[in-house]
Design an enzyme around this catalytic site. Structure first.
Site, PDB file in Angstrom:
ATOM      1  N   ASP A 131       0.850  -1.192   0.000  1.00 59.51           N
ATOM      2  CA  ASP A 131       0.000   0.000   0.000  1.00 59.51           C
ATOM      3  C   ASP A 131       0.882   1.237   0.000  1.00 59.51           C
ATOM      4  O   ASP A 131       2.018   1.204   0.468  1.00 59.51           O
ATOM      5  CB  ASP A 131      -0.852   0.040   1.282  1.00 59.51           C
ATOM      6  CG  ASP A 131      -1.926  -1.029   1.310  1.00 59.51           C
ATOM      7  OD1 ASP A 131      -2.086  -1.754   0.319  1.00 59.51           O
ATOM      8  OD2 ASP A 131      -2.606  -1.132   2.354  1.00 59.51           O
ATOM      9  N   ARG A 181      -1.090  -0.700  -8.634  1.00 58.85           N
ATOM     10  CA  ARG A 181      -2.474  -0.417  -8.230  1.00 58.85           C
ATOM     11  C   ARG A 181      -2.638   1.102  -8.204  1.00 58.85           C
ATOM     12  O   ARG A 181      -2.058   1.783  -7.361  1.00 58.85           O
ATOM     13  CB  ARG A 181      -2.741  -0.980  -6.840  1.00 58.85           C
ATOM     14  CG  ARG A 181      -4.146  -0.680  -6.324  1.00 58.85           C
ATOM     15  CD  ARG A 181      -4.227  -0.712  -4.808  1.00 58.85           C
ATOM     16  NE  ARG A 181      -3.788  -1.954  -4.237  1.00 58.85           N
ATOM     17  CZ  ARG A 181      -3.351  -2.045  -2.973  1.00 58.85           C
ATOM     18  NH1 ARG A 181      -3.318  -1.000  -2.179  1.00 58.85           N
ATOM     19  NH2 ARG A 181      -2.953  -3.208  -2.507  1.00 58.85           N
TER      20      ARG A 181
HETATM   21  P1  FDA Z   1     -14.415   8.559  -5.177  1.00 58.73           P
HETATM   22  O1  FDA Z   1     -13.920   8.844  -3.826  1.00 58.73           O
HETATM   23  O2  FDA Z   1     -14.470   9.636  -6.189  1.00 58.73           O
HETATM   24  O3  FDA Z   1     -15.732   7.757  -5.110  1.00 58.73           O
HETATM   25  C1  FDA Z   1     -16.478   7.388  -6.245  1.00 58.73           C
HETATM   26  C2  FDA Z   1     -17.792   6.783  -5.775  1.00 58.73           C
HETATM   27  O4  FDA Z   1     -17.508   5.555  -5.115  1.00 58.73           O
HETATM   28  C3  FDA Z   1     -18.524   7.633  -4.713  1.00 58.73           C
HETATM   29  O5  FDA Z   1     -19.374   8.569  -5.274  1.00 58.73           O
HETATM   30  C4  FDA Z   1     -19.235   6.583  -3.912  1.00 58.73           C
HETATM   31  O6  FDA Z   1     -20.430   6.241  -4.587  1.00 58.73           O
HETATM   32  C5  FDA Z   1     -18.303   5.403  -3.968  1.00 58.73           C
HETATM   33  N1  FDA Z   1     -17.420   5.349  -2.777  1.00 58.73           N
HETATM   34  C6  FDA Z   1     -16.130   5.721  -2.707  1.00 58.73           C
HETATM   35  N2  FDA Z   1     -15.641   5.519  -1.479  1.00 58.73           N
HETATM   36  C7  FDA Z   1     -16.666   5.038  -0.754  1.00 58.73           C
HETATM   37  C8  FDA Z   1     -16.804   4.642   0.582  1.00 58.73           C
HETATM   38  N3  FDA Z   1     -15.802   4.706   1.453  1.00 58.73           N
HETATM   39  N4  FDA Z   1     -18.024   4.189   0.990  1.00 58.73           N
HETATM   40  C9  FDA Z   1     -19.040   4.093   0.130  1.00 58.73           C
HETATM   41  N5  FDA Z   1     -18.975   4.464  -1.155  1.00 58.73           N
HETATM   42  C10 FDA Z   1     -17.805   4.915  -1.593  1.00 58.73           C
HETATM   43  N6  FDA Z   1      -5.424   4.799  -0.839  1.00 58.73           N
HETATM   44  C11 FDA Z   1      -4.137   5.089  -0.511  1.00 58.73           C
HETATM   45  O7  FDA Z   1      -3.814   6.242  -0.227  1.00 58.73           O
HETATM   46  N7  FDA Z   1      -3.198   4.076  -0.483  1.00 58.73           N
HETATM   47  C12 FDA Z   1      -3.503   2.792  -0.809  1.00 58.73           C
HETATM   48  O8  FDA Z   1      -2.623   1.924  -0.794  1.00 58.73           O
HETATM   49  C13 FDA Z   1      -4.851   2.497  -1.166  1.00 58.73           C
HETATM   50  N8  FDA Z   1      -5.239   1.228  -1.494  1.00 58.73           N
HETATM   51  C14 FDA Z   1      -6.485   1.010  -2.031  1.00 58.73           C
HETATM   52  C15 FDA Z   1      -6.819  -0.256  -2.535  1.00 58.73           C
HETATM   53  C16 FDA Z   1      -8.028  -0.422  -3.194  1.00 58.73           C
HETATM   54  C17 FDA Z   1      -8.362  -1.770  -3.761  1.00 58.73           C
HETATM   55  C18 FDA Z   1      -8.937   0.666  -3.333  1.00 58.73           C
HETATM   56  C19 FDA Z   1     -10.233   0.531  -4.075  1.00 58.73           C
HETATM   57  C20 FDA Z   1      -8.644   1.887  -2.755  1.00 58.73           C
HETATM   58  C21 FDA Z   1      -7.434   2.069  -2.101  1.00 58.73           C
HETATM   59  N9  FDA Z   1      -7.109   3.303  -1.537  1.00 58.73           N
HETATM   60  C22 FDA Z   1      -5.803   3.543  -1.179  1.00 58.73           C
HETATM   61  C23 FDA Z   1      -8.167   4.327  -1.310  1.00 58.73           C
HETATM   62  C24 FDA Z   1      -8.245   5.327  -2.455  1.00 58.73           C
HETATM   63  O9  FDA Z   1      -7.108   6.144  -2.455  1.00 58.73           O
HETATM   64  C25 FDA Z   1      -9.493   6.218  -2.356  1.00 58.73           C
HETATM   65  O10 FDA Z   1      -9.420   6.952  -1.152  1.00 58.73           O
HETATM   66  C26 FDA Z   1     -10.806   5.452  -2.369  1.00 58.73           C
HETATM   67  O11 FDA Z   1     -10.783   4.383  -3.245  1.00 58.73           O
HETATM   68  C27 FDA Z   1     -11.955   6.399  -2.798  1.00 58.73           C
HETATM   69  O12 FDA Z   1     -11.753   6.860  -4.101  1.00 58.73           O
HETATM   70  P2  FDA Z   1     -12.556   6.276  -5.380  1.00 58.73           P
HETATM   71  O13 FDA Z   1     -11.555   6.091  -6.439  1.00 58.73           O
HETATM   72  O14 FDA Z   1     -13.285   5.075  -4.987  1.00 58.73           O
HETATM   73  O15 FDA Z   1     -13.457   7.436  -5.889  1.00 58.73           O
END
Ligand code: FDA
Length: 311
Positions: A131, A181
Site C-alpha cells: 500500500d 495499483r
Molecule cells: P471517489 O472517492 O471519487 O468515489 C467514487 C464513488 O464511489 C462515490 O461517489 C461513492 O459512490 C463510492 N465510494 C467511494 N468511497 C466510498 C466509501 N468509502 N463508501 C461508500 N462508497 C464509496 N489509498 C491510498 O492512499 N493508499 C492505498 O494503498 C490504497 N489502497 C487502495 C486499494 C483499493 C483496492 C482501493 C479501491 C482503494 C485504495 N485506496 C488507497 C483508497 C483510495 O485512495 C481512495 O481513497 C478510495 O478508493 C476512494 O476513491 P474512489 O476512487 O473510490 O473514488
C-alpha cells in the site's frame, strides 16, 4: 472537502476513535467495510468472494508500529496468511503497509521483513502488494519496493493519483515491469504535494490510467485500477479496448463492501476483479478514512452512537 478534512482530523483524536472502536463491531456499522476481527471470519469472507470468481488481497489492519517485536509479529502474521491462502487454494495475495512492518523503527528492519514476506510468497507462487501511505513515506516506500521487486519479482505497488509526482514515479518504475495499483489517494496532503480538487484528481487518475494501459500494451505494466468511481472504470475499459490490451493483462480492484453493484457489473463484463479485504482489531484509522471518502457514510455511525447515548 471540509467534511473530509474534519473526519480525517477527528481520526487523530483518541476520544473519538476509542468510542468508535468500542461500538463498531458490536453495533455492526464497521462490518460494512471490515470482514471481521478474526482469521476465521476473514477467510470465510474470502472463500465466498473467490467462489464468486473474485480474487482477494488480504490486509491485516494496523499501521505505525513502533517496536521491532511488534513489526516481527506483523510479518509472521502475513507469512501465516500467505500459507493459509495457499493451503486453502484461495486465489489472492496480501497487501502490506510498510509502517506496519516497522518503517518508523528502522528502514533496514522494514526492508528485511518485506523481503522475507515476498520470499515466502515466491516459494508458494504467490504475490504481495504494498500500500502507499502518507507522502512522508513515499520515497522510502519506492526504494524498498524497488529493492524487493528486483530480488523476487512478485511485488505490486499502489500509486496515488492525487500526487503531482506520480507520473514521474511511474516512469521510474516501468523498468521493473510491475503490477501497479492506481488509486486516488486517501490521506490529507498539502497543496504543495497533491491536487486538492476532486476534478483535478480524477483528471490525473485518467491520465495515469492511460499511461499504465499503454505500458500494458507494451508488456511493461500490469495495471490494477483501484477505484469505485464508475467514470474511472469506464475510462480504463475504453483505454484497454482502444489499445487492445487483453483482459488478463489488467484488473480492477475495489474495497470489500463498497460499490458492490459496480464490482458485479465490471465482473459480469468479463474483467478481472480483485477485492481488498481488511480484517483485524486495529480497524479504526482505516475505517475513518473510508468515512472521509464518503461523508454520507457517517450517518449510520452517528445513528448508532446516538442510540448508545439513549440506552
Ligand atoms: P471517489 O472517492 O471519487 O468515489 C467514487 C464513488 O464511489 C462515490 O461517489 C461513492 O459512490 C463510492 N465510494 C467511494 N468511497 C466510498 C466509501 N468509502 N463508501 C461508500 N462508497 C464509496 N489509498 C491510498 O492512499 N493508499 C492505498 O494503498 C490504497 N489502497 C487502495 C486499494 C483499493 C483496492 C482501493 C479501491 C482503494 C485504495 N485506496 C488507497 C483508497 C483510495 O485512495 C481512495 O481513497 C478510495 O478508493 C476512494 O476513491 P474512489 O476512487 O473510490 O473514488
Amino acid at each position: 472537502m471540509l467534511a473530509r478534512d474534519l473526519i480525517l482530523w477527528l481520526s487523530t483524536k483518541p476520544s473519538v476513535t476509542n468510542t468508535i472502536a468500542r461500538r463498531g463491531m458490536k453495533d455492526g456499522f464497521a462490518r460494512r467495510f471490515i470482514a471481521g476481527e478474526t482469521l476465521d471470519e476473514v477467510l470465510s469472507a474470502c472463500a465466498t468472494l473467490c467462489a464468486q470468481g473474485r480474487t482477494v488481497s488480504l490486509n491485516h489492519l494496523g499501521e505505525n508500529v513502533s517496536t521491532e517485536a511488534a513489526a516481527n509479529k506483523v510479518s509472521d502474521t502475513y507469512v501465516h496468511l500467505l500459507e493459509l491462502l495457499h493451503a486453502r487454494n484461495l486465489p489472492g495475495n496480501t497487501s502490506i503497509k510498510l509502517t506496519q512492518l516497522g518503517l518508523v523503527v528502522g528502514r533496514d528492519l522494514c526492508e528485511n521483513l518485506t523481503r522475507s514476506i515476498a520470499r515466502r510468497a515466491q516459494e508458494l507462487h504467490l504475490t504481495i502488494e504494498i500500500d502507499m501511505e502518507g507522502s512522508a513515506y513515499i520515497e522510502v516506500t519506492l526504494e524498498i519496493f524497488e529493492a524487493v521487486q528486483r530480488a523476487s519479482g512478485n511485488v505490486a505497488l499502489a500509486i496515488q493519483a492525487y500526487l503531482y509526482r506520480s507520473e514521474s514515479d511511474l516512469q521510474r518504475l516501468e523498468r521493473l515491469q510491475p503490477k501497479i495499483r492506481l488509486v486516488k489517494g486517501a490521506y490529507r496532503e498539502p497543496k504543495n504535494v497533491a491536487f486538492q480538487e476532486k476534478a483535478a484528481v480524477d483528471a490525473n487518475f485518467k491520465r495515469l490510467t492511460t499511461h499504465l494501459m499503454e505500458g500494458a500494451a507494451r508488456g511493461t505494466f500490469f495495471p490494477a485500477i483501484g477505484s469505485h468511481d464508475p467514470a474511472m472504470a469506464a475510462h480504463a475499459q475504453a483505454e484497454a479496448a482502444r489499445l487492445q490490451v487483453p483482459k488478463d493483462k489488467y484488473e480492477f480492484q475495489m474495497l470489500y463492501g463498497i460499490q458492490r453493484d459496480l464490482q458485479d457489473q465490471v465482473f459480469r463484463e468479463g474483467h478481472r476483479v480483485q477485492v481488498y479485504v481488511s480484517f483485524g482489531t486495529d480497524w479504526c484509522p482505516w475505517f475513518m478514512r473510508r468515512l472521509a471518502e464518503r461523508p454520507a457514510n457517517c450517518w449510520f455511525v452517528l445513528r448508532s452512537l446516538l442510540a448508545e447515548r439513549k440506552t
